[in-house]
Design a protein around this motif. Structure first.
Motif, PDB file in Angstrom:
ATOM      1  N   ARG A 193      55.740  30.245  -3.745  1.00  0.00           N
ATOM      2  CA  ARG A 193      54.561  29.584  -3.177  1.00  0.00           C
ATOM      3  C   ARG A 193      54.387  28.181  -3.771  1.00  0.00           C
ATOM      4  NH1 ARG A 193      49.055  32.800  -2.517  1.00  0.00           N
ATOM      5  NH2 ARG A 193      49.060  32.888  -4.783  1.00  0.00           N
ATOM      6  N   HIS A 216      52.389  40.775  -2.137  1.00  0.00           N
ATOM      7  CA  HIS A 216      52.433  41.834  -1.130  1.00  0.00           C
ATOM      8  C   HIS A 216      53.845  42.013  -0.593  1.00  0.00           C
ATOM      9  CE1 HIS A 216      51.529  44.422   2.202  1.00  0.00           C
ATOM     10  NE2 HIS A 216      50.316  44.596   1.703  1.00  0.00           N
ATOM     11  N   LEU A 218      48.859  54.928   1.833  1.00  0.00           N
ATOM     12  CA  LEU A 218      48.751  54.646   3.273  1.00  0.00           C
ATOM     13  C   LEU A 218      49.322  55.808   4.079  1.00  0.00           C
ATOM     14  CD1 LEU A 218      48.076  52.460   5.485  1.00  0.00           C
ATOM     15  CD2 LEU A 218      50.521  51.897   5.407  1.00  0.00           C
ATOM     16  N   PRO A 232      41.798  48.486   1.528  1.00  0.00           N
ATOM     17  CA  PRO A 232      43.128  48.879   2.012  1.00  0.00           C
ATOM     18  C   PRO A 232      43.788  49.934   1.123  1.00  0.00           C
ATOM     19  CG  PRO A 232      43.255  46.806   0.834  1.00  0.00           C
ATOM     20  CD  PRO A 232      41.790  47.172   0.877  1.00  0.00           C
ATOM     21  N   PHE A 233      44.827  50.543   1.670  1.00  0.00           N
ATOM     22  CA  PHE A 233      45.682  51.450   0.903  1.00  0.00           C
ATOM     23  C   PHE A 233      46.915  50.639   0.518  1.00  0.00           C
ATOM     24  CE2 PHE A 233      43.098  53.987   3.737  1.00  0.00           C
ATOM     25  CZ  PHE A 233      42.607  54.962   2.886  1.00  0.00           C
ATOM     26  N   GLN A 262      45.855  36.496  -5.172  1.00  0.00           N
ATOM     27  CA  GLN A 262      46.025  37.927  -4.979  1.00  0.00           C
ATOM     28  C   GLN A 262      47.357  38.395  -5.526  1.00  0.00           C
ATOM     29  OE1 GLN A 262      45.790  35.887  -2.260  1.00  0.00           O
ATOM     30  NE2 GLN A 262      43.854  36.322  -1.227  1.00  0.00           N
ATOM     31  N   ALA A 263      47.484  39.710  -5.473  1.00  0.00           N
ATOM     32  CA  ALA A 263      48.741  40.333  -5.878  1.00  0.00           C
ATOM     33  C   ALA A 263      49.834  39.977  -4.879  1.00  0.00           C
ATOM     34  CB  ALA A 263      48.551  41.841  -5.944  1.00  0.00           C
ATOM     35  N   GLU A 268      52.093  52.239  -0.678  1.00  0.00           N
ATOM     36  CA  GLU A 268      52.607  52.844   0.556  1.00  0.00           C
ATOM     37  C   GLU A 268      52.336  54.346   0.606  1.00  0.00           C
ATOM     38  OE1 GLU A 268      56.306  51.314   2.175  1.00  0.00           O
ATOM     39  OE2 GLU A 268      56.932  53.344   2.690  1.00  0.00           O
ATOM     40  N   TYR A 319      54.998  42.877   2.228  1.00  0.00           N
ATOM     41  CA  TYR A 319      55.269  42.367   3.576  1.00  0.00           C
ATOM     42  C   TYR A 319      55.291  40.833   3.596  1.00  0.00           C
ATOM     43  CZ  TYR A 319      53.538  47.061   5.058  1.00  0.00           C
ATOM     44  OH  TYR A 319      53.311  48.398   5.224  1.00  0.00           O
ATOM     45  N   ILE A 320      54.939  40.208   2.472  1.00  0.00           N
ATOM     46  CA  ILE A 320      54.756  38.749   2.471  1.00  0.00           C
ATOM     47  C   ILE A 320      55.531  38.154   1.291  1.00  0.00           C
ATOM     48  CG2 ILE A 320      53.027  36.926   2.728  1.00  0.00           C
ATOM     49  CD1 ILE A 320      50.897  39.089   3.133  1.00  0.00           C
ATOM     50  N   PRO A 321      56.821  37.871   1.511  1.00  0.00           N
ATOM     51  CA  PRO A 321      57.671  37.482   0.375  1.00  0.00           C
ATOM     52  C   PRO A 321      57.115  36.297  -0.420  1.00  0.00           C
ATOM     53  CG  PRO A 321      58.970  37.685   2.400  1.00  0.00           C
ATOM     54  CD  PRO A 321      57.551  37.917   2.780  1.00  0.00           C
ATOM     55  N   ASN A 322      56.558  35.303   0.267  1.00  0.00           N
ATOM     56  CA  ASN A 322      56.170  34.084  -0.452  1.00  0.00           C
ATOM     57  C   ASN A 322      54.803  34.181  -1.119  1.00  0.00           C
ATOM     58  OD1 ASN A 322      58.615  32.932   0.171  1.00  0.00           O
ATOM     59  ND2 ASN A 322      57.871  32.129   2.122  1.00  0.00           N
ATOM     60  N   THR A 323      54.315  35.416  -1.270  1.00  0.00           N
ATOM     61  CA  THR A 323      53.208  35.598  -2.211  1.00  0.00           C
ATOM     62  C   THR A 323      53.759  35.560  -3.639  1.00  0.00           C
ATOM     63  OG1 THR A 323      53.438  37.984  -1.821  1.00  0.00           O
ATOM     64  CG2 THR A 323      51.590  36.867  -0.744  1.00  0.00           C
TER      65      THR A 323
END
Lengths: 456, 537
Positions: free
Chosen positions: A18, A7, A59, A52-53, A4-5, A56, A9-13
């Motif tokens: 990773r 995100h 959203l 999802p939106f 996935q892209a 930001e 909110y999720i630094p280790n994406t």
């Protein structure tokens, strides 16, 4: 493993992080970490959720557009109470509880989280002055829970199982309390007379089996109990406790229940600096005298002051930890968990900024405004007051004389863009005034009611 | 020396704010005012004067001894206290295991700052609150799908309250089948949150607690011995607080169903399994989520959180009421549920947290939730590899197995070597701006500490945390007094514990402290000025 892209909110994406972390664990893929979850327990594919939106801005637009469908109590005239009150919250309160140091903290030690321990110790201390008692808990969930627990405590302290319910209680609160205490307490409801406790009936029912007499002042209908001292004596004469539910908003001007003999005082703190939040801003207080027989029955956390290794320095910590379910699981008193600390801090700031004069003046305004509202509505043809007690903030009117039900009246008033009150019986309407409904608003209500009666 | 500045040291030179702030009562100055409030209008005072006798009977004789402070002084006091508090926004907050200290997005705070959320009354005309009803309803739908169960109640304010809500429904369900008396036992496990046991007891049940087997799994043989026609329910967490996933969970559930009991899933630890496995697949009848853990709402110094109870179809009639239903394109409040347990809490739920959780889920969607779980699990296993590289640390049980979202570690080996306890290490760690939590009681893992890195922290931050932990361990061996005398860089120094358990000495409020230690007059006889007067001390 899906690709996935990244995100926000999720630094280790971030792909490099990773990959580096996977390498460090020696795993070929994240799927390896789930090896213990059997195939038959796995969700096949993705959950069936709306798109999802991800941006930001999208959203913000989506959620704001849902909220925009609401009309708040600041945008039209409302006289709604019944447990949630439209009081003014000083700006200082929201500035403090909006601080992310308080908002995002949780369960740190009283070293790195000294601030919340002191703020909640101060909340306890400020409430204690208002209630004239020496012990107040870190807030539990809400006033219903506080009441249910206070009665459960009375049962444990006395070793008895009957509770005499001497006031008109909010039916929802009664529902909670009934279901909560039913394994170990029986509730005996004594109908009120003229809005307050039927002292003679209560006297006749209190026995050596009575754990507590339970009073609510103001009652569900806003009536203030006048015979508190006599009820306390009635309970105490037979070894029972007096448990009193109250709203501390009136305590700047009204004698706190402890002054006339209450043993346990409880209720909700929403009135003290918490917005209405659609009924979702709530915290429960339980207050007792500094008697270990009572304190050691409390399930909530209690923050105490203590010295440190440096002279003149205040430290804080948990008092009597070994009564809680955190310490003892099912051998602790009921249970304790994440409840309402931030609202406790809000109430502490509220009481600090109000001070003794602010609380006294606000209490006086609420008493006087309630008297004015009752007098004004009672003057309408077909409207009767349902009792002659003194009221704080809320009261009921009987509209049978208009030939209309309370439900019908509410509907007709809504068509005039006024929420006139809460239906409390076929012909009975519960009306609430606060410092945010001034005399002009009350006069508007009265005029709209008069017109409605004439039109129908 | 001037520029350039030398490189930063490997470890942050942290010091927590320390204002030496007095208790607010000590700041009081008679006559100051923090805010002015409305006074009664003449017509209102006149109306009240007609009831002068009634008022006199209930009037307070002395003003409450609240402090008197001008507004800015109140602001300064509480903002100083806020600085002396280490929120998750400031800290690499991976040490509060079981609590899922993830990022609470700022957009969700911004969304709340509207009168159209803050100033809604729960009994307004439904037509005026369609937006908030829709958010409640949509959030329920999302959580129903995330759990795989039929219907959700958002009424409760925390995880433990949601556990209570579940046990209340279990009790009502068995009563409806005429088995309220005969089913009087609830089974839980020692690595499930203590509130499972405590709520069951509070609801009148006898509690049976299963201990782990040698590998750390709840002992299935013990469960077989415990289930009987007296079993009302199993209340269990999976993965448990060890982060070990119990692969035989379906067997546990089936064993309980086999004797007619219900199975309730405590999903406080759901963060690593979002979209991976659900209550439904394992056959549970009920579950609960903590919106302040898995679904990002802030922990608020200890609440309000929000609990979500999800149930299967056969338990829907027992949900707390009223429900928020969708009828056509309208949202309505429906109180018509004759078998409902009734109210668990006032009205419908913790509105600000439901808005936040809704926004968080809608920012992520199904793929995003799965990413949350996967990265939370990657972070945890990475952290595990780094912590185990510190000599003296271990991760008891299930050796060689991967863990899900957290690990309960042990300093047992280090303690045996140095005599320094996990509590002492945790306090020294705070000097580096970090924090960790040990474990619930009783300590089954010796010298425990429980870390849960969630999805919110970067590799760099996890490395920074581990480096601080390793430094404290070095100190334990090379300069143990530094650890034993900690904290050194905190708001306050070592706190004594002599008085917290002694009724004649504890002080739960300022007035009790004044009374017990300074002979202060009871507040009922004091004026505000007397209490505030330093001479009283």
């Amino acid at each position: 493993m899906t690709e996935q892209a990244v995100h926000p909110y999720i630094p280790n994406t971030a792909p490099d992080s990773r990959a580096a972390m996977l390498a460090a664990t020696g795993a070929a893929s994240i799927e390896e970490f789930y090896a213990d979850i059997p195939a038959e327990l796995r969700v096949k594919g993705l959950l069936n959720l709306p798109e999802p939106f991800t941006a930001e801005a999208d959203l913000e637009r989506h959620v704001s557009s849902l909220l925009a469908k609401n009309t708040s109590t600041r945008e039209y005239l409302t006289f709604l109470g019944a447990g949630v009150y439209n009081h003014y919250v000083p700006a200082v309160v929201e500035d403090v509880i909006g601080r992310s140091e308080f908002l995002t903290a949780y369960a740190g030690e009283p070293y790195e989280d000294h601030g919340r321990f002191q703020a909640l110790f101060e909340y306890q201390s400020l409430m204690a002055e208002l209630l004239n008692m020496d012990v107040v808990n870190v807030p539990t969930y809400d006033g219903y829970q506080a009441t249910a627990t206070s009665l459960a405590m009375a049962g444990r302290i006395t070793g008895r199982r009957t509770v005499i319910v001497a006031s008109d209680v909010h039916p929802d609160k009664m529902s909670k309390v009934r279901d909560y205490v039913r394994p170990f307490l029986d509730l005996v409801v004594v109908p009120t007379v003229d809005g307050v406790a039927d002292l003679a009936a209560v006297r006749s029912l209190v026995t050596d089996e009575t754990a507590a007499v339970w009073l609510e002042t103001p009652s569900y209908f806003g009536a203030l109990e006048a015979a508190g001292a006599e009820l306390a004596a009635t309970a105490h004469d037979r070894g029972a406790l007096l448990v009193v539910g109250t709203d501390p908003i009136g305590c700047g001007v009204l004698a706190p229940p402890a002054d006339w003999g209450a043993d346990i005082v409880c209720g909700d703190i929403q009135s003290l600096g918490v917005r209405q939040w659609f009924g979702g801003g709530r915290g429960g207080f339980i207050s007792v005298h500094d008697d270990p027989a009572f304190v050691l029955e409390m399930p909530s956390r209690l923050f105490g002051i203590e010295s440190t290794t440096v002279e003149g320095e205040y430290g804080f910590g948990d008092v009597a930890w070994d009564r809680t379910s955190f310490a003892l699981r099912e051998e602790g008193k009921e249970w304790v968990g994440t409840a309402a600390a931030l609202w406790g801090i809000a109430a502490g700031v509220y009481l600090s900024v109000m001070g003794p004069a602010g609380m006294a003046e606000l209490g006086e305004t609420l008493l006087a405004r309630t008297a004015y509202a009752r007098q004004t509505l009672a003057a309408l043809d077909g409207v009767e007051l349902t009792d002659t007690a003194l009221h704080l903030r809320e009261f009921t009117i009987d509209v049978a004389g208009t030939g209309m039900t309370a439900r019908r009246l509410v509907e007709l008033m809504r068509s005039k863009n006024i929420d006139a009150g809460v239906v409390a019986g076929e012909h009975r309407l519960l009306v609430c005034v606060t410092e945010l409904t001034n005399t002009a608003d009350i006069d508007t209500l009265a005029a709209a009611l008069a017109t409605t009666f004439q039109e129908n | 020396m001037s520029l350039p500045v030398a490189p930063k040291p490997a470890l942050r030179r942290f010091h927590q704010a320390s204002w030496d702030e007095p208790i607010i009562f000590e700041l009081s100055t008679p006559g100051e005012r923090g805010v002015l409030v409305q006074r009664p209008a003449a017509v209102e005072s006149e109306a009240l004067s007609r009831r002068a006798g009634q008022v006199a009977a209930v009037r307070r004789s002395t003003a409450p001894a609240l402090p008197e402070l001008a507004q800015m002084r109140v602001v300064r006091h509480f903002l100083r206290l806020s600085q002396e508090n280490l929120g998750a926004d400031f800290n690499v907050d991976i040490g509060q295991g079981t609590c899922t200290m993830k990022y609470s997005p700022k957009i969700n705070e911004a969304l709340l700052r509207t009168t159209k959320a803050m100033d809604l009354h729960p009994l307004q005309d439904e037509s005026k609150v369609q937006g908030i009803l829709e958010i409640f309803w949509r959030t329920e739908q999302l959580l129903a799908e995330i759990s795989g169960l039929e219907r959700v109640s958002l009424q409760t304010q925390g995880g433990s309250a949601a556990i209570w809500s579940n046990i209340a429904m279990i009790r009502a369900y068995h009563e409806s089948n005429g088995e309220g008396e005969s089913r009087d036992e609830v089974i839980t496990t020692i690595f499930s949150h203590p509130s499972n046991a405590a709520c069951a007891k509070a609801a009148g049940y006898k509690v049976i607690t299963l201990m782990p087997d040698a590998d750390g799994y709840p002992d299935i043989e013990a469960l077989k011995a415990a289930v009987s026609p007296r079993t009302a329910a199993l209340m269990i967490t999976n993965p448990e607080d060890t982060g070990i996933y119990n692969a035989r969970i379906r067997e546990f559930v089936d064993l309980v169903h086999g004797v007619g009991g219900l199975a309730a899933y405590d999903q406080a630890n759901a963060n690593g399994i979002l979209g991976i496995t659900r209550a439904r697949e394992a056959g549970f009848d009920l579950c609960h989520f903590n919106l302040h853990k898995t679904f990002s709402t802030p922990h608020a110094s200890g609440g309000p959180g929000a609990g979500a109870s999800a149930v299967s179809a056969k338990l829907v009639p027992f949900l707390p009421g009223p429900t928020i239903d969708k009828v056509g394109d309208r949202f309505v409040i429906n109180g018509d549920h004759p078998q409902s347990v009734g109210k668990i809490a006032p009205f419908y739920g913790v509105t600000p947290n439901i808005i936040r959780a809704y926004a968080w889920i809608m920012a992520l969607g199904a793929e995003g939730l799965r990413q949350v779980a996967e990265i939370a699990v990657l972070n945890n296993n990475y952290l595990l590899s780094q912590v185990l590289a510190i000599p003296g640390a271990s991760a008891p049980y299930a050796e060689g197995k991967r863990r899900i979202e957290q690990v309960r570690y042990s300093w047992e080996e280090l303690f045996e070597e140095t005599g320094i306890s996990s509590e002492e290490i945790g306090i020294r760690l705070s000097d580096f701006g970090m924090h960790y939590w040990t474990s619930h009681h009783p300590y089954l893992v010796a010298q425990p500490f429980t870390l849960e890195p969630t999805e919110s922290y970067s590799k760099t931050e996890i490395d920074e945390y581990v480096a601080a932990l390793a430094e404290v361990v070095r100190e334990c061996r090379e300069e143990p007094e530094t650890v034993r005398t900690a904290p050194h860089n905190q708001t306050v120094h070592h706190i004594h514990h002599d008085d917290f358990d002694a009724p004649e000495r504890w002080a739960i409020t300022w007035r009790a402290y004044q009374r017990k230690y300074f002979g202060a007059v009871p507040a009922s006889e004091a004026t505000p000025a007397a209490v505030a007067d330093p001479a009283v001390r």
